[in-house]
Scaffold this motif. Structure first.
Motif: not given
Length: 190
Positions: A80-108
């Motif tokens: 977000k800093y790259i995009r907003e403060e440095l005004k650099q093009d960074f259109p994508y972010i790498l995401v690993m999906g967590t799956g449907r059974n992933y709960t808030e507790i798992d995330g914590l």
């Protein structure tokens, strides 16, 4: 419907997701001190995003598809800093999906157990443990799952329960977590 139609490219279990499709809920993060975000941003610009964030997919159409951030709040903030403060093009972010059974507790739990970046301090850990106890987890289970002693969990929770004005002393580096624990135990009324 394939992910390609949604502006997402997939490689193994890692997706290249448009940045604006990420939903960041800061209240789901125990971290207070993000550290040197500018330094991390410059490293990502120079070397690329080495670690994906973890997020849960929600929605099925191009209009409704979003990914809710579960882990990787510092990386998200740096991009977000790259995009907003440095005004650099960074259109994508790498995401690993967590799956449907992933709960808030798992995330914590993942925030603590899988953290390979800036370590959490005891107050930040306490914020995560407090969120876990509010979800029904008990201290002994938390200690076992994170591989730390029950006393450590108890100490972190004590810091998380301090009034905001006392937490500010820790946040602003005026007093250490350890010394604040000692003071809290001696002065039950704070």
């Amino acid at each position: 419907m394939g992910t390609k139609n949604l502006g997402i490219t997939r490689g193994a279990d890692i997706f290249k997701v448009p940045f604006e499709k990420i939903i960041c809920e800061p209240t789901k993060n125990g971290r207070i001190d993000y550290g040197d975000i500018e330094g991390l941003a410059l490293s990502i610009l120079e070397n690329g995003q080495k670690q994906p964030i973890h997020a849960t997919k929600t929605g099925n159409t191009p209009e409704t598809l979003r990914f809710i951030l579960r882990d990787g709040f510092r990386r998200y903030a740096a991009i977000k800093y790259i995009r907003e403060e440095l005004k650099q093009d960074f259109p994508y972010i790498l995401v690993m999906g967590t799956g449907r059974n992933y709960t808030e507790i798992d995330g914590l739990f993942e925030q603590i157990v899988s953290n390979d970046g800036k370590p959490f301090n005891m107050l930040e850990e306490g914020n995560v443990y407090k969120a876990l106890t509010s979800q029904g987890e008990i201290e002994s289970t938390i200690a076992k799952r994170i591989g730390k002693s029950p006393q450590h969990v108890k100490n972190c929770l004590l810091l998380a329960e301090l009034p905001a004005n006392l937490k500010e002393y820790i946040i602003n580096d005026h007093i250490s977590c350890t010394f604040m624990l000692q003071l809290a135990r001696e002065h039950v009324d704070y």
